[in-house]
Design a protein around this motif. Structure first.
Motif: not given
Length: 653
Positions: A36-40, A271-275, A285-288, A557-558
């Motif tokens: 999750t830190i990597d995604l942020i 740019g956030f859509d790259c996540i 992934p469903q939470k991260a 879903v989550v």
């Protein structure tokens, strides 16, 4: 190959949907190593680029003044609407492909290809433009020696081309493409380091601004602005002079200026859509993915809000330098050497922004190639690094060529079309998916003989795409049926939502065009403009009202978008309105790009689509079963229960 009647079969090919089973969500050919830190860090790095070092000064000086903090707040709210829609889909379908995949499982193949094709365009141009910006910033630190050398010996005098070929930008793109080819974990580590440095620099800027700032800079009088205009314009008298910097105060350019600034600031959050492209490379992934998207947008808003507030407190907004506001502001408060720290932060921000543009590009290409819509060679995965190496290298080469030759200023607006179109489709897809009936979900095959519900399963039924074509013809839709439907979603209520979303999209396009090009007529209360405005608003309101009366799916879903259907509808309106603000030349270039894409799809993709091949296999299987049954005696024909039991025995979980 297309098998049925020409027109009907062709239409079905365009609207066939991708089938994703719940059991297949965890399957991945890529390496699941991101946290999750990597995604942020990836989201913040992609979104919080060099714009924070430049954009705040430009918008504050000419659009918003000190109210730029309100502009960023409005832009953040508009971006959060799109971000929440991405977050729900990231929880529902945590697979590689972002908006392309979301469109494929909800709307259909043609719409998905258009989305993916435009995402590729956005990422290629984004990568090239950021690489040239990095090169230019580094050249500034060296006293423009690189530009002088190449401009002298390699000058290109041709329309549309850059002043000189940018060798430095090419090397930078190829270097980062190679880094991504070696593994996603290594590139994630680099992103975290650069993002951390960027955040530290911006924190220093915010603290300095609040320490050295003067609240009186938010209360500048109009008389001061008029006197400054007289001096800068070399006028002899202040009589009948209007300030070119507004009327002073917190909102010197009025509400219109603040809103105009918000429209510009909206692109700072792109740019956030790259996540959303990391679905097959992230743990849980469903939470991260939802956490990564929402958190990165929050961090970026706080950074933009804090830097813009500090900047306008340190220095009167009308004295800001539109190109390099922070170094000039530090000079103004007597902290000149701090500009070198700002330069380091700017380079780190450009580096993470460049990685954020390169990272999702090959993953969208890989997803489309894996589905057969692009050439299959682009879907090859390196057995050691578990990365789409062919897609990474090929997309990097294309971006490098564009950065080498072209002047990208005229092409940058095309990035906006691709991004805003993706935002619009994701918002529409969330609406459509939340109102799907239980029969929209296919039951998985399972050896324990237990029937799965839609909540437990989640496999999207490709046959549902055909039902919406006929359900409105087969059912008589009365007003009572529209306003008092069943308590649970059905094919009919789903078809009603599809129709209403279509009406909303068309109406929003017409309404945005009217507001954009007929703004003066509306403000002057010209009858035809008021009449059209009333009609569009009425159709829009009725369609939204009908959607609110339809039952929603009970699948949970989550993460789920709140305030349905209002938030996705508002997101659609904001995105379409911003698309209407783009120039005619941008739309012409966009049309050329789409013609090239349609040539690939109708020449290759539609015939090699994996979903299409599965449909053909199903048709052949049904034909063979029919022939076998026709050759059997009545006693040999299995009953429906027998077929189910036999299927249970031979299926795999």
């Amino acid at each position: 190959m297309i098998h049925c009647g020409p027109v009907l079969s062709f239409t079905r090919c365009l609207i066939r949907r991708k089938i994703i089973s719940q059991s297949g969500l965890e399957d991945s050919k890529l390496c699941r190593c991101l946290t999750t830190i990597d995604l942020i860090a990836l989201g913040v790095g992609s979104t919080l680029g060099a714009g924070v070092y430049v954009l705040a000064g430009e918008v504050a000086k000419w659009d918003s003044g000190p109210s730029i903090i309100i502009s960023f707040l409005i832009a953040a709210l508009a971006s959060v609407m799109a971000g929440l829609c991405y977050a729900e889909f990231g929880a529902r379908v945590p697979k590689t492909g972002s908006a392309y995949l979301y469109s494929y499982v909800t709307v259909g193949e043609l719409c998905a290809f258009i989305t993916g094709w435009n995402l590729i365009l956005s990422y290629v141009i984004g990568t090239s433009s950021v690489a040239r910006a990095w090169s230019g910033t580094f050249d500034e630190l060296l006293g423009k020696q690189i530009g002088i050398f190449f401009g002298t010996y390699f000058r290109m005098n041709a329309p549309g081309l850059a002043e000189y070929p940018d060798f430095f930008a090419v090397c930078l793109i190829l270097l980062l493409s190679g880094l991504l080819s070696f593994g996603v974990k290594e590139s994630a580590w680099v992103t975290k380091v650069f993002t951390a440095i960027n955040i530290v620099v911006l924190t220093f800027v915010m603290i300095t601004g609040f320490v050295k700032g003067d609240p009186e800079n938010w209360k500048i009088s109009e008389e001061t602005l008029i006197n400054f205009t007289v001096i800068t314009s070399n006028l002899s008298s202040a009589e009948n002079v209007t300030s070119i910097y507004g009327v002073g105060g917190f909102t010197p350019y009025g509400l219109n200026g603040t809103l105009a600034g918000a429209a510009t600031c909206f692109y700072a959050f792109v740019g956030f859509d790259c996540i959303a492209t990391t679905g097959e490379e992230v743990k849980n992934p469903q939470k991260a993915i939802p956490i990564g998207i929402v958190t990165s947008l929050l961090v970026c808003f706080l950074a933009y809000f804090g830097v813009s507030a500090a900047l306008t407190l340190m220095m009167p907004y009308y004295l800001l330098d539109a190109r390099s506001p922070l170094p000039v502001a530090f000079e103004y408060v007597g902290w000149g050497p701090a500009k070198y720290l700002v330069a380091v932060g700017s380079l780190c921000a450009l580096s993470t922004s460049l990685l954020g543009s390169i990272f999702p590009m090959p993953r969208v290409i890989y997803a489309m190639a894996e589905d057969g819509l692009l050439f299959k060679v682009l879907a090859r995965i390196n057995s050691k690094t578990k990365t789409p190496v062919v897609a990474t290298i090929s997309s990097g080469l294309v971006a490098a060529v564009m950065a080498f030759f072209f002047d990208l200023k005229a092409l940058v607006d095309m990035m906006s079309i691709g991004t805003l179109l993706a935002y619009t489709l994701v918002a529409a897809c969330v609406l459509l998916l939340r109102y799907q009936p239980t029969s929209f979900y296919k039951q998985n095959n399972c050896s324990d003989g237990e029937n799965l519900t839609a909540e437990e399963d989640g496999e999207l039924d490709g046959n549902a795409s055909e039902s919406h074509l006929t359900v409105l013809k087969e059912q008589d839709l009365s007003c009572s049926l529209l306003l008092n439907p069943s308590l649970v979603p059905t094919e009919q209520t789903s078809a009603v939502v599809y129709g209403c979303v279509g009406f909303i999209t068309v109406t929003v396009c017409a309404l945005s065009a009217l507001i954009t090009y007929g703004n003066e007529a509306i403000l002057s209360l010209v009858p035809w403009s008021i009449g059209l405005l009333a009609i569009f608003l009425l159709v829009f309101g009725v369609a939204v009202f009908i959607i609110t009366k339809q039952p929603q799916s009970q699948t949970r879903v989550v993460f789920m978008v709140p305030f349905l259907p209002y938030l996705p509808v508002l997101s659609i309106f904001v995105n379409v309105y911003l698309m209407m603000q783009l120039s005619g030349g941008t739309w012409i270039r966009f049309s050329i790009w789409m013609i090239f894409g349609f040539a690939i799809y109708f020449g290759y993709g539609i015939r090699h689509s994996v979903e299409g091949q599965q449909d053909n296999e199903s048709v052949q299987s049904e034909t063979e079963n029919t022939k076998n049954i026709e050759g059997m005696d009545d006693n040999d024909i299995p009953t429906e229960l027998d077929q189910f039991i036999r299927h249970e025995k031979t299926s795999e979980c």
